[in-house]
Design a protein around this motif. Sequence first.
Motif, short mmCIF file in Angstrom:
data_model
loop_
_atom_site.label_atom_id
_atom_site.label_comp_id
_atom_site.label_asym_id
_atom_site.label_seq_id
_atom_site.Cartn_x
_atom_site.Cartn_y
_atom_site.Cartn_z
N GLU A 129 12.33 21.01 86.49
CA GLU A 129 11.76 20.87 85.15
C GLU A 129 10.91 22.10 84.86
O GLU A 129 10.19 22.60 85.73
N HIS A 178 16.56 18.32 76.83
CA HIS A 178 17.39 17.76 77.89
C HIS A 178 18.71 18.51 77.92
O HIS A 178 19.42 18.55 76.91
N ARG A 197 21.95 19.62 88.52
CA ARG A 197 21.13 19.95 89.69
C ARG A 197 21.92 19.80 90.99
O ARG A 197 21.51 20.33 92.02
N GLN A 201 10.69 17.87 73.98
CA GLN A 201 11.40 17.50 75.20
C GLN A 201 12.84 17.99 75.05
O GLN A 201 13.54 17.57 74.13
N ARG A 228 8.89 20.85 77.42
CA ARG A 228 9.46 20.62 78.75
C ARG A 228 10.97 20.67 78.67
O ARG A 228 11.57 20.10 77.76
N ALA A 252 13.48 29.15 82.23
CA ALA A 252 14.14 28.46 83.35
C ALA A 252 14.96 29.46 84.18
O ALA A 252 14.99 29.37 85.41
N LYS A 282 8.06 23.81 82.23
CA LYS A 282 7.07 23.66 81.17
C LYS A 282 6.85 25.05 80.58
O LYS A 282 6.64 26.01 81.31
N HIS A 314 14.32 19.66 80.77
CA HIS A 314 14.81 18.82 81.86
C HIS A 314 16.31 19.08 82.05
O HIS A 314 17.05 19.18 81.08
#
Length: 89
Positions: free
Chosen positions: A18, A81, A11, A79, A3, A33, A20, A5
């Motif tokens: 998000e 970020h 944003r 994850q 994922r 993305a 996946k 983020h």
Amino acid sequence: MARVHFTPQLRRFVDAPEVKTNAANLREALEAAFVLNPRLRGYVLDEQGHLRANVTIFIDGRRLRDLQALSDVLGPASQVHVFQALSGG
């Protein structure tokens, strides 16, 4: 699935939901993305495709190592970020 983020600060300027993905490395995950929102690329990467100086990425709690090729490996439950640095005084 890994994922990706994006922080609220990023944003604020561009839609960055998000993501996946089954990507094997960070570059592939970011490309997933960018498919969703091509404008996001310019906020995260510079003209050479390297990470912008004002962006920091953590993968599973560790700071990104490869700032140019973005080849850091992702696991199936990673994850990611993506942070935009804030300035002020």
